[in-house]
Design an enzyme around this catalytic site. Structure first.
Site, PDB file in Angstrom:
ATOM      1  N   HIS B  15       2.305  41.576  23.865  1.00 53.10           N
ATOM      2  CA  HIS B  15       2.904  42.895  24.315  1.00 53.10           C
ATOM      3  C   HIS B  15       3.814  42.499  25.567  1.00 53.10           C
ATOM      4  O   HIS B  15       3.839  41.375  26.007  1.00 53.10           O
ATOM      5  CB  HIS B  15       1.858  44.037  24.410  1.00 53.10           C
ATOM      6  CG  HIS B  15       1.229  43.918  25.808  1.00 53.10           C
ATOM      7  ND1 HIS B  15       0.774  45.012  26.570  1.00 53.10           N
ATOM      8  CD2 HIS B  15       0.912  42.710  26.556  1.00 53.10           C
ATOM      9  CE1 HIS B  15       0.195  44.564  27.782  1.00 53.10           C
ATOM     10  NE2 HIS B  15       0.243  43.226  27.760  1.00 53.10           N
ATOM     11  N   CYS B  34       4.307  40.848  33.543  1.00 54.48           N
ATOM     12  CA  CYS B  34       4.097  41.810  32.478  1.00 54.48           C
ATOM     13  C   CYS B  34       5.064  41.962  31.444  1.00 54.48           C
ATOM     14  O   CYS B  34       5.439  42.490  30.612  1.00 54.48           O
ATOM     15  CB  CYS B  34       2.865  42.802  32.628  1.00 54.48           C
ATOM     16  SG  CYS B  34       1.650  42.211  33.257  1.00 54.48           S
ATOM     17  N   ASP B  80      -4.123  43.847  15.047  1.00 54.68           N
ATOM     18  CA  ASP B  80      -4.402  42.345  15.032  1.00 54.68           C
ATOM     19  C   ASP B  80      -3.617  41.396  14.789  1.00 54.68           C
ATOM     20  O   ASP B  80      -2.745  41.696  13.681  1.00 54.68           O
ATOM     21  CB  ASP B  80      -5.545  42.158  14.412  1.00 54.68           C
ATOM     22  CG  ASP B  80      -6.176  40.894  14.698  1.00 54.68           C
ATOM     23  OD1 ASP B  80      -6.209  40.324  15.949  1.00 54.68           O
ATOM     24  OD2 ASP B  80      -6.614  40.188  13.793  1.00 54.68           O
ATOM     25  N   GLU B 125      -8.516  44.378  28.598  1.00 54.17           N
ATOM     26  CA  GLU B 125      -7.491  43.412  28.357  1.00 54.17           C
ATOM     27  C   GLU B 125      -7.634  42.053  28.892  1.00 54.17           C
ATOM     28  O   GLU B 125      -7.176  41.149  28.321  1.00 54.17           O
ATOM     29  CB  GLU B 125      -6.586  44.168  29.293  1.00 54.17           C
ATOM     30  CG  GLU B 125      -5.106  43.821  28.714  1.00 54.17           C
ATOM     31  CD  GLU B 125      -3.942  44.512  29.728  1.00 54.17           C
ATOM     32  OE1 GLU B 125      -3.097  45.273  28.503  1.00 54.17           O
ATOM     33  OE2 GLU B 125      -3.625  44.369  30.862  1.00 54.17           O
TER      34      GLU B 125
END
Lengths: 135, 135, 135, 135, 135, 135
Positions: B15, B34, B80, B125
């Site tokens: 992500h 991030c 997934d 996470e």
């Protein structure tokens, strides 16, 4: 302020899930592999959570040594290295699912702790399955 | 008594965190590493917690096999080994922070479980960062 | 006596497994979901194990602060919150499997530590998959 | 919807449990081995849980980097590699039980976070003993 | 360079430790609670470690999907949710200690993997007890 | 075939790292925060690994109850809830680094176990730092 102290312990037991009022086919459909008549088993991990006020003299909500001793008396001695269905009277007429085991443990602690304490039971049956019983 | 049963599962995904309405400098200031445009990734650990009454016939709140199948259908299959930003429609216009991922998963379960059940989502996470979404 | 000191660290990265010499069908057959062209990711857990003699003055094989600093310099800075395929030159022509990542990390440490030390790398890609590279 | 974000950290400290108003015999009876005048120690694991609304611009309840920095400032710097009784003013007149350590940490965070956030502290003293302080 | 890849899996089983050539008193003295005739049980955690050369085409020592499938075929299907003494032929005449279970699993893998691979089995019976069988 | 059985235990202790032959500045430079004269502490996790042949009568390499009792006698009683520097004679003239603690424990076990057994000590000082002493 209400504060919660928690004590972890483990026990190893065999069990089998089934409802004696049902026929074998229904039991297999509902409980699958857990209905093996020869039993299977788990390393259960128990967490007893007790909520109360911090005693200003000790800094304790309750001495965790007391909680450890109660866990040994109420859970480890009767459950550990036993077959829950055959060796533990609590489950003679009660299916030993994680939910019911947690409920039985909660009731044992409720009978042994003063009313000023709130009790919550967390019980891990496997690393992926666990239950919480808040009473 | 209301009892909670919990099922754990894991999925691995890439992500990136950013707000498309902001310029690059603002995104870097707010999201730091991030915001890497080439993505990074995590092993997410999901815990689905379902609260209800213990069915006296089964000793179950809900069969955890049902919860496992729902996790596979609603989370593992779509998330997934995927890129949350690019491969998962839920995050086409929603920043895939842990908070938002948990909220999306909660909404999926809310749509698939009867109203007698309460649902709570816990999503890890990393080993140091996790969120809880109680609906 | 030879003694081993170990330091654990974690990093989060995206990656994709594929062999650029193969066609897409072969890559999908061999690497399955890991060949997603949009990448997926992991929380990698690294354990660096260094074997040597205990220094009688310090009681240390090597100061673990030194090992921590080397992990930060050699692994965390270049790998963490990055895409191993796109952002890390070590994997420009090398498939970033756990085996190859461990080998690359071992070589970096071999170049930075004196020859009196033996080095072993353990790398966990998920809670179920990990590798050990002893050089 | 109110959502909770959690940040985990660890610190290592020495401590001793006793009540200076009691004689040695009473302290030994109540605190047992924890009353060793030469101190013992723990690897404490702290989890700070902060509840608030998800900011629609960032997808964050609060940036966990901010929480990490506050944990370093308020807990790690003053507590880590120290003797709680001797080196930390908070425990000069307060017995450093897990309950009281959690309460002190909660108060530090309450003073540094806006009133829109709820705070809950979980503190693990050993793998078997932990406390939760919800304020 | 020889590299080791490891795959973790879990199974839940009942068992009882005893030697049928001994009388009950001797079995109780040697095996204690583990000799309960009604069985007890464990969540076993298995780690299969396979050592070989990294294939330069794939970057794999062996595809961990293959190892996962072998674990399911050789261990999970015959052992999981079963009674090792009653349901698993391997232990009809062999005491199901952790040592013997690990040895049986090692032999199964030795029969199914090419001779270029070395195999090592690690088996955890509880969080405190585990064994390693290197063949 | 040589097989290894492992037993895990934990103890909590205070310690301080320093070399009495060095001045304060050198001790601070080498040992940093670990040189705090008021001590700090850890939850140590010990794993004792014993290698031998499987006894065909019992299926045991060695009864882990024996290992548990030895750990209690040799390690828990003298080390737990103590200050390693002040309360444990082994460290009166030996710096209690993880390496030296592991070595001391290895020597204790070597003196109490038959020569047919190999012994290996693993000692975790924190979740990120651990040592292995194979003798």
């Amino acid at each position: 302020m209400r504060t919660t102290v928690c004590r972890r312990a483990t026990f190893n037991a065999a069990h089998r899930l089934f409802n004696p009022k049902w026929d074998e086919e229904t039991n297999n459909r509902i409980f699958g592999l857990c209905n093996n008549p020869n039993y299977h088993g788990h390393n259960y991990t128990l967490i007893v959570k007790i909520t109360g006020d911090i005693n200003p003299e000790t800094g304790y909500v309750i001495d965790l040594k007391t909680v450890k001793d109660l866990i040994n008396l109420l859970v480890i001695e009767p459950f550990d290295h036993n077959n829950l269905n055959l060796d533990v009277p609590d489950f003679k007429y009660l299916n030993p699912t994680a939910e019911n085991i947690a409920k039985v443990i909660w009731e044992k602690f409720r009978n042994h702790l003063g009313i000023t304490f709130d009790i919550k039971i967390q019980l891990h049956e496997t690393e992926n399955n666990f239950v919480e019983y808040p009473g």
